[in-house]
Scaffold this motif. Structure first.
Motif, PDB file in Angstrom:
ATOM      1  N   VAL B 219     -43.000 -34.294 -42.118  1.00 18.38           N
ATOM      2  CA  VAL B 219     -41.862 -34.906 -41.427  1.00 18.38           C
ATOM      3  C   VAL B 219     -41.937 -36.432 -41.532  1.00 18.38           C
ATOM      4  O   VAL B 219     -40.941 -37.105 -41.803  1.00 18.38           O
ATOM      5  CB  VAL B 219     -41.841 -34.460 -39.952  1.00 18.38           C
ATOM      6  N   ILE B 220     -43.138 -36.960 -41.364  1.00 22.93           N
ATOM      7  CA  ILE B 220     -43.289 -38.417 -41.468  1.00 22.93           C
ATOM      8  C   ILE B 220     -42.938 -38.870 -42.887  1.00 22.93           C
ATOM      9  O   ILE B 220     -42.198 -39.838 -43.083  1.00 22.93           O
ATOM     10  CB  ILE B 220     -44.717 -38.837 -41.099  1.00 22.93           C
ATOM     11  N   GLY B 221     -43.434 -38.126 -43.892  1.00 24.07           N
ATOM     12  CA  GLY B 221     -43.113 -38.458 -45.277  1.00 24.07           C
ATOM     13  C   GLY B 221     -41.607 -38.450 -45.507  1.00 24.07           C
ATOM     14  O   GLY B 221     -41.045 -39.360 -46.122  1.00 24.07           O
ATOM     15  N   ALA B 222     -40.938 -37.421 -44.983  1.00 27.64           N
ATOM     16  CA  ALA B 222     -39.490 -37.314 -45.158  1.00 27.64           C
ATOM     17  C   ALA B 222     -38.785 -38.499 -44.505  1.00 27.64           C
ATOM     18  O   ALA B 222     -37.806 -39.032 -45.033  1.00 27.64           O
ATOM     19  CB  ALA B 222     -38.994 -36.006 -44.556  1.00 27.64           C
ATOM     20  N   THR B 223     -39.301 -38.935 -43.348  1.00 26.62           N
ATOM     21  CA  THR B 223     -38.684 -40.067 -42.659  1.00 26.62           C
ATOM     22  C   THR B 223     -38.794 -41.334 -43.502  1.00 26.62           C
ATOM     23  O   THR B 223     -37.826 -42.084 -43.642  1.00 26.62           O
ATOM     24  CB  THR B 223     -39.377 -40.290 -41.308  1.00 26.62           C
ATOM     25  N   PHE B 224     -39.978 -41.548 -44.067  1.00 22.90           N
ATOM     26  CA  PHE B 224     -40.144 -42.729 -44.917  1.00 22.90           C
ATOM     27  C   PHE B 224     -39.224 -42.642 -46.133  1.00 22.90           C
ATOM     28  O   PHE B 224     -38.629 -43.636 -46.550  1.00 22.90           O
ATOM     29  CB  PHE B 224     -41.605 -42.875 -45.352  1.00 22.90           C
ATOM     30  N   ALA B 225     -39.107 -41.440 -46.713  1.00 21.83           N
ATOM     31  CA  ALA B 225     -38.246 -41.276 -47.886  1.00 21.83           C
ATOM     32  C   ALA B 225     -36.805 -41.607 -47.525  1.00 21.83           C
ATOM     33  O   ALA B 225     -36.124 -42.353 -48.223  1.00 21.83           O
ATOM     34  CB  ALA B 225     -38.357 -39.856 -48.415  1.00 21.83           C
ATOM     35  N   LEU B 226     -36.366 -41.079 -46.405  1.00 16.05           N
ATOM     36  CA  LEU B 226     -34.990 -41.299 -45.984  1.00 16.05           C
ATOM     37  C   LEU B 226     -34.742 -42.784 -45.696  1.00 16.05           C
ATOM     38  O   LEU B 226     -33.746 -43.369 -46.124  1.00 16.05           O
ATOM     39  CB  LEU B 226     -34.733 -40.466 -44.716  1.00 16.05           C
ATOM     40  N   GLY B 227     -35.669 -43.396 -44.952  1.00 17.29           N
ATOM     41  CA  GLY B 227     -35.539 -44.830 -44.638  1.00 17.29           C
ATOM     42  C   GLY B 227     -35.502 -45.657 -45.914  1.00 17.29           C
ATOM     43  O   GLY B 227     -34.688 -46.570 -46.057  1.00 17.29           O
ATOM     44  N   GLY B 228     -36.378 -45.316 -46.882  1.00 12.75           N
ATOM     45  CA  GLY B 228     -36.416 -46.052 -48.138  1.00 12.75           C
ATOM     46  C   GLY B 228     -35.112 -45.887 -48.903  1.00 12.75           C
ATOM     47  O   GLY B 228     -34.573 -46.861 -49.443  1.00 12.75           O
ATOM     48  N   ALA B 229     -34.593 -44.657 -48.920  1.00  9.97           N
ATOM     49  CA  ALA B 229     -33.342 -44.416 -49.638  1.00  9.97           C
ATOM     50  C   ALA B 229     -32.211 -45.243 -49.037  1.00  9.97           C
ATOM     51  O   ALA B 229     -31.393 -45.823 -49.761  1.00  9.97           O
ATOM     52  CB  ALA B 229     -33.000 -42.936 -49.599  1.00  9.97           C
ATOM     53  N   LEU B 230     -32.176 -45.320 -47.711  1.00 10.61           N
ATOM     54  CA  LEU B 230     -31.136 -46.125 -47.064  1.00 10.61           C
ATOM     55  C   LEU B 230     -31.280 -47.595 -47.462  1.00 10.61           C
ATOM     56  O   LEU B 230     -30.305 -48.284 -47.743  1.00 10.61           O
ATOM     57  CB  LEU B 230     -31.225 -45.989 -45.542  1.00 10.61           C
ATOM     58  N   ALA B 231     -32.531 -48.069 -47.488  1.00  9.77           N
ATOM     59  CA  ALA B 231     -32.760 -49.453 -47.897  1.00  9.77           C
ATOM     60  C   ALA B 231     -32.320 -49.662 -49.339  1.00  9.77           C
ATOM     61  O   ALA B 231     -31.742 -50.694 -49.683  1.00  9.77           O
ATOM     62  CB  ALA B 231     -34.235 -49.810 -47.739  1.00  9.77           C
ATOM     63  N   GLY B 232     -32.572 -48.652 -50.194  1.00 11.57           N
ATOM     64  CA  GLY B 232     -32.168 -48.759 -51.593  1.00 11.57           C
ATOM     65  C   GLY B 232     -30.654 -48.849 -51.721  1.00 11.57           C
ATOM     66  O   GLY B 232     -30.132 -49.680 -52.477  1.00 11.57           O
ATOM     67  N   ALA B 233     -29.941 -47.998 -50.984  1.00  3.62           N
ATOM     68  CA  ALA B 233     -28.482 -48.057 -51.017  1.00  3.62           C
ATOM     69  C   ALA B 233     -28.009 -49.419 -50.531  1.00  3.62           C
ATOM     70  O   ALA B 233     -27.140 -50.058 -51.139  1.00  3.62           O
ATOM     71  CB  ALA B 233     -27.899 -46.947 -50.151  1.00  3.62           C
ATOM     72  N   ALA B 234     -28.614 -49.878 -49.437  1.00  2.15           N
ATOM     73  CA  ALA B 234     -28.240 -51.190 -48.902  1.00  2.15           C
ATOM     74  C   ALA B 234     -28.492 -52.273 -49.941  1.00  2.15           C
ATOM     75  O   ALA B 234     -27.710 -53.214 -50.068  1.00  2.15           O
ATOM     76  CB  ALA B 234     -29.018 -51.476 -47.618  1.00  2.15           C
ATOM     77  N   ALA B 235     -29.587 -52.134 -50.700  1.00  2.44           N
ATOM     78  CA  ALA B 235     -29.938 -53.160 -51.688  1.00  2.44           C
ATOM     79  C   ALA B 235     -28.862 -53.276 -52.761  1.00  2.44           C
ATOM     80  O   ALA B 235     -28.476 -54.378 -53.151  1.00  2.44           O
ATOM     81  CB  ALA B 235     -31.285 -52.828 -52.326  1.00  2.44           C
ATOM     82  N   VAL B 236     -28.364 -52.128 -53.231  1.00  2.57           N
ATOM     83  CA  VAL B 236     -27.314 -52.161 -54.255  1.00  2.57           C
ATOM     84  C   VAL B 236     -26.051 -52.823 -53.700  1.00  2.57           C
ATOM     85  O   VAL B 236     -25.467 -53.718 -54.317  1.00  2.57           O
ATOM     86  CB  VAL B 236     -26.994 -50.729 -54.740  1.00  2.57           C
ATOM     87  N   ILE B 237     -25.660 -52.380 -52.501  1.00  4.55           N
ATOM     88  CA  ILE B 237     -24.432 -52.932 -51.915  1.00  4.55           C
ATOM     89  C   ILE B 237     -24.598 -54.426 -51.642  1.00  4.55           C
ATOM     90  O   ILE B 237     -23.701 -55.221 -51.907  1.00  4.55           O
ATOM     91  CB  ILE B 237     -24.087 -52.194 -50.600  1.00  4.55           C
TER      92      ILE B 237
END
Lengths: 373, 323, 404
Positions: B219-237
């Protein structure tokens, strides 16, 4: 400290003797300067000043367990109070001792004003409030140009005046009585103040107040049940920590002859100071001193020496950024912090209680103790 | 808010218009802050770690996006001038960069934070600062010390018509059109899926969650993955919207995003969104009515004021420390 | 005894270092003179300072590192730290102290930032050490009544001048920029600055000149150079409908972002920036399409392409040796080193005060690349060339000499 070691002559005295003797011997400093082109004595002066700052932070974070991310602001407040009280552009033009006292008191007062409404916040919320206060201070110093001269900084901050009685012993020691020509005056001033602070903290640590700080850190609820007034105890730690930071700021401005710019007191500085005390050992005075010595020494002494060596060796004529040492500094710094936390989270010279906690295997994924802190 | 200083000279109808314009800019910027803030808040909710490295993951994401845009033009002959190709290209970036950031974030967690799960809170915090330094250095070596220009791919045509008094461009619309669905999807994910439920359970009480058969590490791993993905999307935008990337941007944006997370009540997902919007608005209205040079200070003054009166943030519930 | 091992080792180490260090040459080499430069070599100003250092190196190579019978060595010192990414007061103080202390150092070339000069000037002044700045433009460093109260006397504790500079100051550039704006038909300006010594100073001087020339100053705002974007600010400015936005600041303090946020907000008026944006990095960070044909740049001196005679020869030498075009300040680095070498030759002695005196006495200097000029009593150059340039096709294009 075990009872046995308390009876033997403390090893710290030997270090102190080295520090006291180093500038007077002249030869080691000259030899080091010739080898490295860096005045180690002058860098040590800065290290002493940062040590006072770090000790202040250690009272708040180490002894009392309140995460403070804005200590640089109080450092800056001390520097600017000194600037306002001493520079020729203002009518006050007080002497160094008065400026030192007022900077310390002013920073402590601001610490109390910030702490009184916010110290009841839970750990991380307090951290962000102190961080925010740090940024607000930096912008205020920057924008209130009529008072702080904006990014130009207030200068020149005059050197302390030497009592006439000092001139003869100084002459006898071979020290020139000019603060900007002979680094040793500031060296001894900073070292002296640092010693005072260390003695003060050593005594406080084992006093009623010091034990109350640690009790709050260990378990606030239990401490309150034992009749400790948590709010007042926390506030006293905050005031002392911020006051010491202000004192360091005064010394910093006087040594630099300028308050420098507001950017010298940014979040980065707070973080570095926090890293110093954690690296050295939270809650431990000796640890804090060692942490400052290593981290600031790395940044101010080791890095320029290595950069100079690389430049001198001429292996990088095209100026490739990958071959410049300073471009790797953050990386080394970061890795050191990570490895330290992985393998010795209690710090190099931990305080006895914290070491016991950190090495204990805690139950559960997060640990009950971690929750309470 | 302080009385309008600059607008005082302008008549009232255009005063409203100016206000709306600031609000639009503020909300658009705020949506971006919110996206980064979500990563902070989710990680904090689960392991009570202020992940200082989060902003730098975001920074590396935008460097990757910049590099990909160049590489696609060079090696694939991608035509960044044609609208259809731009749309498709941005779509691709929005897949690749979040994947990269998610992988990076998970790796950081596995290598650095995981061994410290049982250590007191300051240890992972300092490690996070260390990771932030390392990532910043990687960014410095990758992108250099100076600001880099990020290609301006999205049209600046107004969506309200060229004659409209308010300016709201396709570019602004893009920010909203990408961030809002992501936030809605995230909320639904956490509310309805099994993994989302497991996340909430772990956030509430990791020990109990483990006893109920939840694999807390996953669950912790999934949370980090999700948080990172959001940061990645934010980075592109962010790259497409602000058009500048630099190795220091992670720090500044991370600071705002973190503030947003705390403002809303750290650990609280709608709180992070609200916090992001409040900060975006505070910045733009502050610039308009107080003065540009005070905007950053204003954000933190608001933060301190809110925390003094609502010590757990805007939407955070007041919890007593467990004994 | 193990507790005492570390300090004993430390003492032993110190003793050894002392012995090793002491075997080196004592008291400096009488045949050798050291020139040092203190410039921000890490962080965002590096591109500019690289070319200054290259300029210095060319000047030294031309004279085979010899002057007045002395062998000249050059050391390139950094007054910035990686942590700060810009110059710091501590690093500049340390550099100045290091120069004063090293008996071989006779000339200190620096600083790049006017704020840094304020800190090192008094230290070097006490040691009568000549300081030559290739880039400081804050008027108060040399000119009474043009800066803060008390300037420049507070930087001269001995009462004597030890600081000279190669570049024309902001009190020329700001007003000439305003005059140029008027020629371009500008009636309404909005002024921004980066809240730094240089940027704020030049913006203030620009505003004063605008008021004298009858140009409407619609507003004046300082930005936070660490902010990421300025869209709300641009919305404010757009509402004021200016003909020109003036930004007193540098590439590093978000000059590029200002240019592109203007365009993003649909603010398509002209933009004027001072010499600190006269570098390729400015166009790169702004994106050429955002500045082409609308961005005007003033610069103290002529751009490299316009140089004739020795200036031209310098640019060619530079391109040949380092590949790539010199940035605007490279030639000032070169000129500073030329002046340094001339001062040593004229003094003919390894003596700081003598070299300082020889330097201040320089009249009608023509050994460098800037033409013929002298130092005035404040240590300023008599050269007052300010050029106006416009960005066209992603390149700086020379338009005219200002004020002539």
């Amino acid at each position: 400290m075990s009872p046995a070691s308390r009876k033997r002559p403390p090893v710290e005295l030997l270090y102190l003797a080295v520090l006291l003797a180093y500038p007077l011997l002249v030869y080691p400093e000259d030899a080091l300067f010739r080898l490295t082109e860096i005045s180690i004595g002058m860098q040590l002066t800065y290290i002493f000043i940062y040590a006072i700052l770090a000790l202040g932070l250690n009272v708040v974070v180490g002894f009392t367990g309140l995460l403070h991310l804005g200590i640089a602001a109080f450092f800056g407040i001390g520097a600017y109070i000194t600037g306002i009280l001493t520079v020729p552009a203002y009518p006050f033009q007080l002497g160094f001792l008065a400026a030192l006292a007022l900077s310390t008191a002013g920073a402590a007062l601001l610490g109390v004003l910030l702490g009184a409404p916010t110290l009841r916040l839970r750990g991380d919320y307090l951290a962000i409030v102190t961080l925010g206060f740090g940024e607000v201070t930096r912008f205020t110093l920057r924008n209130l140009e009529e008072i702080t001269a904006g990014t130009r900084g207030l200068n020149p901050v005059p050197a302390p005046s030497l009592p006439v009685a000092m001139t003869v012993p100084l002459h006898w020691l071979g020290i020139e009585p000019d603060w900007s020509l002979d680094y040793r005056l500031f060296y001894y001033l900073a070292l002296g103040l640092l010693l005072l602070v260390v003695v003060l903290l050593r005594n406080l640590e084992h006093s009623r107040l010091g034990r109350a700080w640690v009790a709050i850190r260990e378990d606030e609820l239990a401490a309150t049940c034992m009749g400790i007034n948590a709010a007042r105890v926390k506030l006293s730690a905050f005031a002392l920590g911020c006051g010491l930071a202000g004192m360091a700021g005064c010394l910093y401005a006087t040594t630099l002859t300028s308050t420098a710019g507001p950017d010298a007191f940014d979040f980065n500085r707070s973080i570095i100071m926090l890293c110093c005390i954690i690296l050295g050992g939270l809650g431990s005075v000796r640890g804090t001193l060692l942490g400052v010595f290593l981290l600031i020494g790395f940044d101010n002494v080791v890095a320029p020496i290595l950069d100079g060596l690389i430049q001198g060796a001429d292996i990088n004529p095209s100026g490739n950024p990958l071959l410049t040492f300073s471009n790797w500094k953050l990386m080394i710094f970061g890795l050191a912090l990570i490895l330290m936390m992985r393998f010795r989270p209690e710090g190099l010279i931990p305080s006895v209680q914290i070491e016991a906690e950190m090495t204990k295997d805690l139950p559960g994924p997060r640990g009950i103790r971690a929750e309470a802190r | 808010m302080t009385p309008p200083l600059l607008v005082a000279a302008v008549d009232t109808s255009s005063g409203w218009q100016t206000f709306l314009q600031y609000a639009l800019i503020g909300l658009t910027n705020g949506a971006l802050f919110a996206l980064v803030a979500l990563g902070y808040t989710m990680v904090y909710g689960i392991i009570e770690l202020i992940n200082f490295a989060h902003g730098d993951v975001f920074m590396l994401g935008s460097f990757l996006a910049l590099a990909l845009i160049g590489a696609m033009a060079k090696y694939l002959g991608w035509n960044w001038g044609e609208p259809a190709m731009i749309g498709l290209g941005i779509g691709l970036l929005l897949v690749v960069v979040p994947l990269f950031c998610a992988a990076l974030n998970v790796t950081i967690d596995r290598v650095v934070y995981k061994p410290l799960r049982r250590a007191p809170k300051l240890a992972p915090l300092v490690s996070a600062i260390g990771v932030s330094f390392v990532l910043m250095n990687v960014g410095l070596l990758w992108g250099g010390a100076a600001d880099r220009h990020f290609p301006d791919l999205v049209s600046r045509q107004s969506v309200l018509g060229e004659t409209a008094a308010l300016s709201f461009t396709v570019k602004d619309l893009m920010v909203v059109a990408i961030t809002v669905p992501i936030m809605i999807a995230l909320t639904l994910f956490v509310k309805t899926t099994r993994l989302g439920k497991a996340m909430r359970a772990t956030a509430q009480d990791p020990l109990a969650a483990q006893l109920m058969g939840i694999n807390v590490d996953r669950v912790i791993g999934a949370t980090f993955a999700l948080g990172g993905a959001l940061a990645g999307a934010a980075a592109v935008i962010y790259g497409l919207y602000i058009n500048t990337v630099s190795y220091q941007m992670g720090f500044q944006n991370g600071l705002y995003a973190f503030t947003a997370a705390v403002l809303g009540g750290i650990g609280n997902i709608p709180g992070a969104v609200l916090g992001g919007l409040v900060i975006g608005l505070a910045r733009s209205l502050g610039s308009g009515y107080v003065g540009e040079r005070w905007t950053s200070a204003l954000v933190f003054v608001i933060l301190i004021a809110i925390l003094v009166f609502r010590p757990a943030g805007l939407l955070g519930s007041r919890t007593r420390d467990k004994v | 005894m193990s507790r005492f091992l570390p300090p004993v080792l430390l003492i032993a180490l110190l003793g050894m270092i002392t012995l090793i260090g002491w075997q080196g040459s004592a008291g400096g080499d009488p045949e050798l003179i050291k020139i040092v430069s203190s410039l921000p070599r890490t962080g965002s100003a590096k591109a500019q300072t690289d070319t200054i250092v290259n300029g210095i190196k060319i000047a030294l190579a031309e004279s085979q590192s010899k002057a007045g019978g002395f062998e000249i060595v050059y050391a390139d010192w950094d007054d910035a730290t990686a942590g700060a990414g810009q110059w710091t007061a501590e690093a500049e103080t340390a550099n100045a102290a290091r120069a004063v202390r090293d008996p071989d150092v006779m000339i200190y070339i620096g600083t790049y930032n006017s704020g840094a000069a304020k800190i090192s000037m008094p230290i070097l002044n006490k040691a009568h050490l000549l300081m030559i700045s290739p880039a400081n433009t804050w008027p108060g460093l040399t000119k009474p009544d043009k800066g803060d109260p008390g300037e420049p006397a507070i930087y001269r504790p001995t009462g004597q001048v030890n600081y000279v500079r190669m570049v024309p100051t902001d009190d020329l550039q700001g007003p000439l920029g305003a005059a140029w704006a008027k020629e371009l038909g500008v009636k309404r300006v909005y002024v921004l600055d980066d809240n730094e010594v240089y940027g704020k100073g030049i913006a203030t001087l620009f505003i004063e000149a605008c008021q004298d020339l009858g140009i409407d100053v619609l507003g004046h705002e300082s930005i936070d150079s660490k902010a990421q974007e300025f869209k709300p600010l641009m919305a404010t400015i757009k509402g004021e409908k200016p003909d020109l936005v003036y930004f007193g600041g540098t590439t590093q303090s978000k000059g590029g972002q200002i240019a592109k946020d203007m365009v993003a907000a649909g603010l398509d008026c002209k933009l004027m920036v001072p010499d600190a944006c006269y570098e390729e990095a400015f166009i790169e960070s702004a994106g050429a399409e955002n500045v082409n044909d609308r961005c005007y740049v003033t610069f103290g001196g002529l751009p490299p392409e316009e140089l004739r005679g020795p200036g031209r020869a310098f640019v060619e030498k530079y391109e040949q040796r380092f590949g790539g075009k010199p940035e605007g300040y490279a030639i000032y680095g070169y000129e500073a080193a030329k002046v340094a070498l001339a001062a040593i030759s004229r003094a003919g002695a390894k003596d700081r005060a003598a070299i300082l005196k020889a330097c201040l006495a320089i009249k009608n200097f023509d050994k460098g690349a800037l033409g013929t000029w002298s130092f005035d009593a404040n240590g300023d150059t008599t050269l007052k060339t300010i050029s106006g340039n416009v960005i066209h096709n992603g390149q700086f294009e020379f338009v005219k000499l200002l004020g002539q």
